[in-house]
Design a protein around this motif. Structure first.
Motif, PDB file in Angstrom:
ATOM      1  N   SER A   1      11.302  10.402 -10.615  1.00 18.00           N
ATOM      2  CA  SER A   1      11.870  11.700 -10.268  1.00 18.00           C
ATOM      3  C   SER A   1      12.770  12.211 -11.364  1.00 18.00           C
ATOM      4  CB  SER A   1      12.678  11.593  -8.962  1.00 18.00           C
ATOM      5  OG  SER A   1      11.828  11.235  -7.893  1.00 18.00           O
ATOM      6  N   ALA A   2      13.572  11.298 -12.032  1.00 20.87           N
ATOM      7  CA  ALA A   2      14.440  11.724 -13.139  1.00 20.87           C
ATOM      8  C   ALA A   2      13.595  12.234 -14.304  1.00 20.87           C
ATOM      9  CB  ALA A   2      15.317  10.555 -13.580  1.00 20.87           C
ATOM     10  N   GLN A   3      12.481  11.555 -14.608  1.00 24.12           N
ATOM     11  CA  GLN A   3      11.604  12.011 -15.691  1.00 24.12           C
ATOM     12  C   GLN A   3      11.029  13.397 -15.363  1.00 24.12           C
ATOM     13  OE1 GLN A   3       8.626   9.037 -16.356  1.00 24.12           O
ATOM     14  NE2 GLN A   3      10.125   7.438 -16.934  1.00 24.12           N
ATOM     15  N   PHE A   4      10.693  13.623 -14.125  1.00 23.39           N
ATOM     16  CA  PHE A   4      10.174  14.948 -13.753  1.00 23.39           C
ATOM     17  C   PHE A   4      11.237  16.012 -13.911  1.00 23.39           C
ATOM     18  CE2 PHE A   4       7.154  12.614 -10.705  1.00 23.39           C
ATOM     19  CZ  PHE A   4       6.271  12.391 -11.755  1.00 23.39           C
ATOM     20  N   ASP A   5      12.501  15.631 -13.603  1.00 22.35           N
ATOM     21  CA  ASP A   5      13.580  16.618 -13.743  1.00 22.35           C
ATOM     22  C   ASP A   5      13.832  16.962 -15.199  1.00 22.35           C
ATOM     23  OD1 ASP A   5      13.812  16.639 -11.013  1.00 22.35           O
ATOM     24  OD2 ASP A   5      15.456  15.184 -10.963  1.00 22.35           O
TER      25      ASP A   5
ATOM     26  N   LYS B   1       3.317   9.797  -9.967  1.00 17.09           N
ATOM     27  CA  LYS B   1       2.760   9.880 -11.314  1.00 17.09           C
ATOM     28  C   LYS B   1       1.822  11.086 -11.439  1.00 17.09           C
ATOM     29  CE  LYS B   1       2.845   7.392 -14.389  1.00 17.09           C
ATOM     30  NZ  LYS B   1       3.655   7.451 -15.647  1.00 17.09           N
ATOM     31  N   ARG B   2       1.004  11.338 -10.427  1.00 13.86           N
ATOM     32  CA  ARG B   2       0.001  12.416 -10.519  1.00 13.86           C
ATOM     33  C   ARG B   2       0.438  13.700  -9.808  1.00 13.86           C
ATOM     34  NH1 ARG B   2      -5.933   9.533  -9.871  1.00 13.86           N
ATOM     35  NH2 ARG B   2      -5.625   7.974 -11.556  1.00 13.86           N
ATOM     36  N   LYS B   3       1.665  13.676  -9.378  1.00 14.39           N
ATOM     37  CA  LYS B   3       2.217  14.853  -8.724  1.00 14.39           C
ATOM     38  C   LYS B   3       1.379  15.258  -7.495  1.00 14.39           C
ATOM     39  CE  LYS B   3       4.229  16.729 -12.961  1.00 14.39           C
ATOM     40  NZ  LYS B   3       4.297  17.913 -13.854  1.00 14.39           N
ATOM     41  N   GLN B   4       1.014  14.289  -6.674  1.00 13.45           N
ATOM     42  CA  GLN B   4       0.261  14.524  -5.452  1.00 13.45           C
ATOM     43  C   GLN B   4       1.210  14.386  -4.265  1.00 13.45           C
ATOM     44  OE1 GLN B   4      -2.894  15.453  -5.130  1.00 13.45           O
ATOM     45  NE2 GLN B   4      -3.304  15.438  -7.350  1.00 13.45           N
ATOM     46  N   GLY B   5       1.573  15.512  -3.707  1.00 14.42           N
ATOM     47  CA  GLY B   5       2.529  15.501  -2.612  1.00 14.42           C
ATOM     48  C   GLY B   5       1.994  14.759  -1.395  1.00 14.42           C
ATOM     49  N   LEU B   6       0.669  14.820  -1.126  1.00 14.20           N
ATOM     50  CA  LEU B   6       0.121  14.145   0.040  1.00 14.20           C
ATOM     51  C   LEU B   6       0.238  12.640  -0.104  1.00 14.20           C
ATOM     52  CD1 LEU B   6      -3.061  16.287   0.783  1.00 14.20           C
ATOM     53  CD2 LEU B   6      -0.928  16.203   2.081  1.00 14.20           C
TER      54      LEU B   6
ATOM     55  N   VAL C   1       0.858  -1.209   0.000  1.00 15.83           N
ATOM     56  CA  VAL C   1       0.000   0.000   0.000  1.00 15.83           C
ATOM     57  C   VAL C   1       0.884   1.246   0.000  1.00 15.83           C
ATOM     58  CG1 VAL C   1      -1.674   1.306   1.334  1.00 15.83           C
ATOM     59  CG2 VAL C   1      -1.932  -1.149   1.102  1.00 15.83           C
ATOM     60  N   ALA C   2       1.983   1.227   0.745  1.00 19.21           N
ATOM     61  CA  ALA C   2       2.881   2.367   0.747  1.00 19.21           C
ATOM     62  C   ALA C   2       3.500   2.581  -0.617  1.00 19.21           C
ATOM     63  CB  ALA C   2       3.964   2.166   1.801  1.00 19.21           C
ATOM     64  N   LEU C   3       3.856   1.455  -1.314  1.00 20.28           N
ATOM     65  CA  LEU C   3       4.439   1.567  -2.648  1.00 20.28           C
ATOM     66  C   LEU C   3       3.442   2.167  -3.628  1.00 20.28           C
ATOM     67  CD1 LEU C   3       6.733   0.973  -4.639  1.00 20.28           C
ATOM     68  CD2 LEU C   3       5.794  -1.337  -4.902  1.00 20.28           C
ATOM     69  N   VAL C   4       2.192   1.677  -3.560  1.00 17.43           N
ATOM     70  CA  VAL C   4       1.159   2.202  -4.472  1.00 17.43           C
ATOM     71  C   VAL C   4       0.936   3.692  -4.222  1.00 17.43           C
ATOM     72  CG1 VAL C   4      -1.275   2.037  -5.066  1.00 17.43           C
ATOM     73  CG2 VAL C   4       0.062  -0.024  -4.737  1.00 17.43           C
ATOM     74  N   SER C   5       0.867   4.098  -2.925  1.00 16.30           N
ATOM     75  CA  SER C   5       0.657   5.512  -2.612  1.00 16.30           C
ATOM     76  C   SER C   5       1.810   6.355  -3.137  1.00 16.30           C
ATOM     77  CB  SER C   5       0.530   5.674  -1.102  1.00 16.30           C
ATOM     78  OG  SER C   5       0.418   7.023  -0.750  1.00 16.30           O
ATOM     79  N   LEU C   6       3.060   5.840  -3.009  1.00 17.12           N
ATOM     80  CA  LEU C   6       4.207   6.595  -3.491  1.00 17.12           C
ATOM     81  C   LEU C   6       4.197   6.693  -5.012  1.00 17.12           C
ATOM     82  CD1 LEU C   6       6.915   7.990  -2.890  1.00 17.12           C
ATOM     83  CD2 LEU C   6       7.972   5.721  -2.977  1.00 17.12           C
ATOM     84  N   TYR C   7       3.856   5.582  -5.669  1.00 21.09           N
ATOM     85  CA  TYR C   7       3.846   5.577  -7.125  1.00 21.09           C
ATOM     86  C   TYR C   7       2.766   6.517  -7.660  1.00 21.09           C
ATOM     87  CZ  TYR C   7       3.532   3.869 -11.912  1.00 21.09           C
ATOM     88  OH  TYR C   7       3.490   3.800 -13.286  1.00 21.09           O
ATOM     89  N   VAL C   8       1.595   6.415  -7.140  1.00 22.08           N
ATOM     90  CA  VAL C   8       0.508   7.282  -7.631  1.00 22.08           C
ATOM     91  C   VAL C   8       0.834   8.737  -7.347  1.00 22.08           C
ATOM     92  CG1 VAL C   8      -1.937   7.845  -7.349  1.00 22.08           C
ATOM     93  CG2 VAL C   8      -1.199   5.468  -7.418  1.00 22.08           C
TER      94      VAL C   8
ATOM     95  N   TYR D   1      10.760   5.628  -7.391  1.00 18.51           N
ATOM     96  CA  TYR D   1      10.980   7.017  -7.003  1.00 18.51           C
ATOM     97  C   TYR D   1      12.112   7.639  -7.816  1.00 18.51           C
ATOM     98  CZ  TYR D   1      11.529  11.137  -4.028  1.00 18.51           C
ATOM     99  OH  TYR D   1      11.609  12.431  -3.578  1.00 18.51           O
ATOM    100  N   GLN D   2      13.234   6.852  -8.048  1.00 18.25           N
ATOM    101  CA  GLN D   2      14.357   7.390  -8.793  1.00 18.25           C
ATOM    102  C   GLN D   2      13.995   7.590 -10.260  1.00 18.25           C
ATOM    103  OE1 GLN D   2      17.840   4.923  -8.645  1.00 18.25           O
ATOM    104  NE2 GLN D   2      19.182   6.496  -9.553  1.00 18.25           N
TER     105      GLN D   2
END
Length: 1021
Positions: free
Chosen positions: A1015-1019, A959-964, A949-956, A1011-1012
């Motif tokens: 995050s690289a794609q966002f950069d 992907k959707r740029k949701q900081g929460l 569940v933590a992995l899914v929350s981090l991935y989503v 996350y890596q």
């Protein structure tokens, strides 16, 4: 120069202590002798007490004069001895002198304070010489035909910047020269024919002609009395000779006084001799009638009238108060001396009445108030003593009492007519004294004969005389007529109290109050209002003490409404007082002694509106009390059986209901008329009703009875509070909210008392509480429909939902209670969103909190996750209900993104917790191992589930740029790590522990990879 040494005529202060001791010892010896002398003439101890007590009182009254260094001691002692001979009369005389001489002493002291007195003998002589010189200058000027004023030091003229020109003085007027008038013979001092009652006797009075004249008159009069006493005791002369000697002696003394008056004009000896002769004539006539029966009573009364006429004529012709004093007062004292010869006689008292009539004529014509006052002091004790000595109220003694009463009344009226329309203190005191004499005489004559009916009738007859005189004289002497009316009303009140009893007396007093206030309006005299208030007070007190006492209402008894008609009569009189006009702008000013009533009348006039309101309230109270007693009586009449206890209790239930409805009616009327006074009265009466049912009904009656009283009164108070609040849109009032709160308590208490403990298998108390809560919630819904009633609605639904929650908890429990709480929370959130009332969201949150606490604390506590058990998912339905309600609440929070996100996170956390319990339950059902092994396997899966569940929350979140979501994923990763190190490591087996670490580690590696990469794609973007 120095004063020659000599004996001190005026003792100094240092020698006063010795004089006081000597005076006290001498006075003690004389008082004992005085008691022995009185006891020798009379066997009645009353007279001994009066004379000895008067001597003691006179000693203390004159002690101040004795201790005054400026007063010689011997005259003071002689003055005391003379006054003790008169007994009570001496005390009365001294008190009067002290009273009248006080202002003179004050003015003299003030004059002395402002006048510079010479300090020594030389300055006194110089002062007298200067005054004689001034007087000689005036006399010389008068003899020369001019007026010469004594020289005075001229005052310096006032300074001014520009002095005005002074006109030339007029030439002196020259008077024609006239021959000096022949020298007039020296003026002889004229003897005053009026006795100065207000002046204290001085040493000159005690040593001069006046003292000798008075002493001679007194001694002569006593000699006549002692001669008759001695003649009777020794038998020296017969009755005829005694009377003849007395008459001759009186005639000689009277003739000598006339001769002296004619030969030497006014002298004290002439005046005293005439007075003594008149008194002696009375003594002789009284002896002839009372002692020897030589003259019939009618003839004796005629002769007494003749003697009184002679005394009146002489005193008026000579303008001599001394003649009236010796002749009339002395004659009135004589019958009292016959007490030593066998007691008072009715004929003697009749003589006193005739003499008092003559004294009244003289005193009124010459305004000799002291003479009239002393005459009353002498006559009243004899009249009352004669009345008290009567065995029965026969015609003769009643006639004597009536004669004295009418004489006192006529004396007061005549003196008032002489003084003018303004009521003075002197005649006013006589009028009041006549009323007191009438009351005392009636009490002495009739007492409690026939239960007081005869005394009451006598007082009513006297009251009728006063009221008739008041009506006849009102236009002539308004002040005196008012006093007569007040005295008549007072006597009528006492007479009614004696003649009547019970409710009849209350009827009479109430009727008099109504009649007086009506009369006040008719004659425009506000003073009658005070008498009306007095009669109303008497009627109320009598009714409250006797026929309608509180015991009739508080205790069960037969015929409790016996005093209700009297209360209705009082209420009617009070309404008349409130409705009749009682103030007039053109009222005539009050004069005389009745001005003392002006402050009370001014207060009544200034507070007329408040007085009217108080009267209306008083009438309402009396009517309500009468109606309450009538209800109790009616319940006794209609209740089957002979018992009164049950009927009394049900009657009080009816009384409480009637009181509550009356208070509600008053509140409705006040709201309709927008009357603040009506609101105060209505809510105040409802408060009285609540106090009654709590203090009396609940403490005395059975549960069923006071439970019904609670419900009825609570419903009335609730209706009153709702009406008040609905009449004031946009806000709440203190009285309205208080009424709603009190009604809540009363309805709840009544429902708990009346509903049984079990109703259809359910808890009766829970149903009662739930029912009251539903009622208030429904009222909130009804009030919400009306505009601008948000505060009222909030108060109602808070009370209703709180009671509903308590009732639901008492009726159900477990998952069903969680379902009810969460369903209510969801419903409130939906209604809040639909109607736009955010306050309901708070109520939804409260209900949701209650459900969550119940679910997490009872149904699915954290121990189900940490401790192995057979069915760890037992409380999952409760958690699902809470999650669903939380989702609905989050949906309703559209007006706040922050609160909505918080609600979603709470729902997510509860969902993870519920899923974890379901995983543990699934492992229990899938595996065939023991509970502990299955529980450990389940926790391995729970650790992997939390990491996933933590992995899914981090991935989503990435992907959707949701900081929460990203933060939530990291937090859940931290919780998973903490779980495997803090719980799995020490609690699970080696295999399960290794699997937990592997699963969480794999998820963490995937999380790091995603996350890596992301995050690289966002950069790059």
């Amino acid at each position: 120069m120095t004063d020659p040494a000599g004996p001190q005529l005026v003792p100094t202060s240092s020698s006063r202590s010795g004089a006081t001791v000597v005076f006290g010892l001498t006075a003690l010896i004389w008082t004992l002798w005085l008691g022995a002398i009185v006891s020798a003439f009379s066997e009645h101890e009353l007279y001994i007490f009066l004379w000895c007590g008067s001597a003691v009182a006179l000693w203390f009254l004159l002690l101040g004069e004795l201790q005054n260094p400026a007063r010689p001691a011997l005259p003071v002692a002689f003055k005391w001895w003379v006054l003790t001979l008169g007994g009570p009369l001496g005390v009365a005389y001294l008190l009067y002198v002290r009273n009248n001489s006080a202002p003179n002493r004050m003015s003299t002291q003030s004059a002395q304070a402002t006048t510079s007195k010479p300090a020594d003998l030389a300055s006194r002589v110089a002062f007298l010489e200067r005054r004689v010189s001034e007087l000689q200058t005036i006399v010389d000027g008068l003899q020369a035909g001019r007026v010469t004023a004594p020289s005075r030091a001229a005052a310096p003229p006032p300074s001014s910047p520009r002095p005005e020109p002074v006109p030339p003085p007029r030439p002196p007027v020259q008077l024609p020269a006239t021959a000096a008038p022949p020298s007039a013979p020296p003026l002889q001092p004229k003897v005053s024919t009026e006795f100065d009652w207000g002046r204290t006797l001085s040493a000159a009075d005690l040593m001069g002609a006046k003292a000798l004249a008075f002493a001679g008159g007194i001694v002569t009069l006593l000699g006549v009395v002692f001669f008759f006493v001695l003649a009777v005791n020794r038998g020296w002369i017969g009755p005829g000779m005694r009377v003849a000697f007395g008459g001759v002696a009186s005639g000689i003394v009277f003739g000598a006084g006339l001769w002296l008056q004619r030969r030497y004009e006014s002298t004290y000896s002439a005046l005293v001799a005439v007075g003594t002769g008149i008194a002696g004539a009375y003594i002789t006539l009284l002896a002839a009638v009372s002692l020897y029966d030589m003259v019939s009573k009618p003839v004796a009364l005629v002769l007494a009238a003749v003697i009184a006429s002679i005394a009146v004529a002489v005193s008026l012709a000579w303008d001599a108060e001394v003649v009236a004093g010796f002749g009339l007062i002395g004659a009135m004292i004589v019958p009292a001396t016959l007490v030593f010869q066998g007691g008072l006689r009715e004929i003697g008292t009749a003589f006193v009445a005739v003499v008092f009539a003559g004294a009244t004529i003289v005193a009124v014509r010459r305004r000799w108030w002291i003479l009239l006052q002393v005459s009353a002091v002498v006559s009243v004790p004899q009249a009352l003593a004669q009345v008290a000595a009567a065995d029965s109220p026969h015609t003769s003694i009643v006639s004597v009492a009536v004669a004295f009463w009418l004489l006192y009344l006529a004396a007061g009226l005549a003196f008032q007519f002489e003084l003018g329309p303004a009521l003075a203190a002197a005649p006013g005191s006589f009028l009041m004294g006549s009323a007191v004499f009438a009351g005392v005489s009636a009490a002495l004559l009739y007492g409690q004969r026939d239960g007081g009916h005869q005394q009451g009738i006598a007082l009513l007859a006297a009251a009728a005389v006063y009221l008739a005189l008041a009506a006849a004289l009102y236009r002539r002497v308004r002040e005196a007529a008012t006093l007569l009316g007040a005295l008549g009303l007072a006597l009528a009140g006492v007479g009614l109290a004696e003649a009547l009893s019970g409710s009849s007396l209350t009827y009479a007093w109430a009727a008099e109050a109504a009649l007086l206030v009506w009369l006040s309006s008719r004659v425009r005299d506000a003073r009658f209002q005070l008498a009306a208030l007095a009669y109303l007070t008497l009627a109320l007190v009598h009714s409250a003490v006797t026929e309608a006492s509180p015991d009739h209402f508080l205790e069960s008894m037969r015929h409790p409404a016996s005093g209700a008609p009297a209360l209705l009569a009082i209420a009617l009189a009070v309404l008349v007082f409130a409705r009749v006009e009682r103030s007039w702008p053109d009222g005539r000013p009050t004069r005389g002694i009745l001005r003392a009533l002006d402050p009370a009348l001014d207060w009544l006039r200034a507070n007329e509106a408040g007085v009217n309101a108080a009267m209306y309230a008083l009438a309402g109270l009396a009517t309500t009390y009468a109606a309450s007693l009538g209800i109790l009586e009616l319940c006794q009449d209609v209740w089957p059986g002979n018992g009164i206890e049950t009927a009394f209790e049900w009657g009080h239930v009816a009384v409480a209901s009637a009181w509550a409805l009356a208070g509600l009616a008053v509140v409705l009327g006040a709201v309709r008329r927008r009357s603040n006074a009506g609101l105060v009265l209505g809510f105040g009466w409802l408060g009285v009703t609540v106090t009654k049912v709590v203090a009396l009904d609940a403490a005395t009656f059975a549960q069923t009875r006071y439970g019904i009283s609670f419900l009825v009164v609570g419903a009335a108070v609730l209706a009153a509070g709702l009406v008040r609040e609905l009449s004031v849109p946009g806000s709440v009032t203190g009285e309205g909210v208080s009424a709603l709160f009190v009604s809540l308590v009363l309805l709840l208490a009544g429902a708990l008392v009346l509903v049984p403990d079990r109703v259809g298998g359910a808890d009766g108390n829970g149903l009662a509480v739930l029912g009251v809560g539903v009622l208030y919630t429904a009222l909130a819904a009804v009030a919400f429909v009306r505009p601008n009633q948000r505060d009222l609605t909030t108060f109602l639904w808070i009370a209703g939902l709180a009671l509903a929650a308590a009732g639901e908890e008492m009726l159900v429990g477990g998952v069903w209670l969680v379902l009810i709480y969460t369903l209510t929370a969801a419903l409130l959130a939906f209604v809040a969103t639909t109607v736009g009332e955010r306050r309901l969201t708070v109520a939804s949150l409260v209900y949701l909190t209650l459900g969550a606490l119940l679910a997490l604390g009872v149904e699915a506590p954290p121990t189900h996750l940490l401790v192995s058990r057979a069915h760890p998912a037992h409380g999952v339905p409760s958690l699902l209900f809470v999650i669903a309600a939380t989702v609905v609440l989050a949906w309703s929070l559209s007006w706040s993104v922050r609160y909505r996100v918080q609600a979603i996170w709470v729902a997510g956390g509860l969902s993870v917790y519920a899923a974890s319990l379901l995983i543990l339950e699934a492992m229990q059902r899938i595996s065939n191992q023991d509970i502990q092994t299955d529980f450990q396997r389940g926790h391995t899966v729970v650790s992997a589930f939390w990491g996933l569940v933590a992995l899914v929350s981090l991935y989503v979140g990435l992907k959707r740029k949701q900081g929460l979501l990203r933060v939530g994923g990291f937090i859940l990763f931290a919780i998973s790590l903490g779980k495997i190190f803090l719980y799995d490591l020490p609690s699970l087996s080696s295999v399960q522990r290794a699997l937990s670490f592997l699963a969480v580690g794999a998820v963490l590696l995937l999380g790091g990879f995603f996350y890596q990469r992301l995050s690289a794609q966002f950069d790059e973007r």
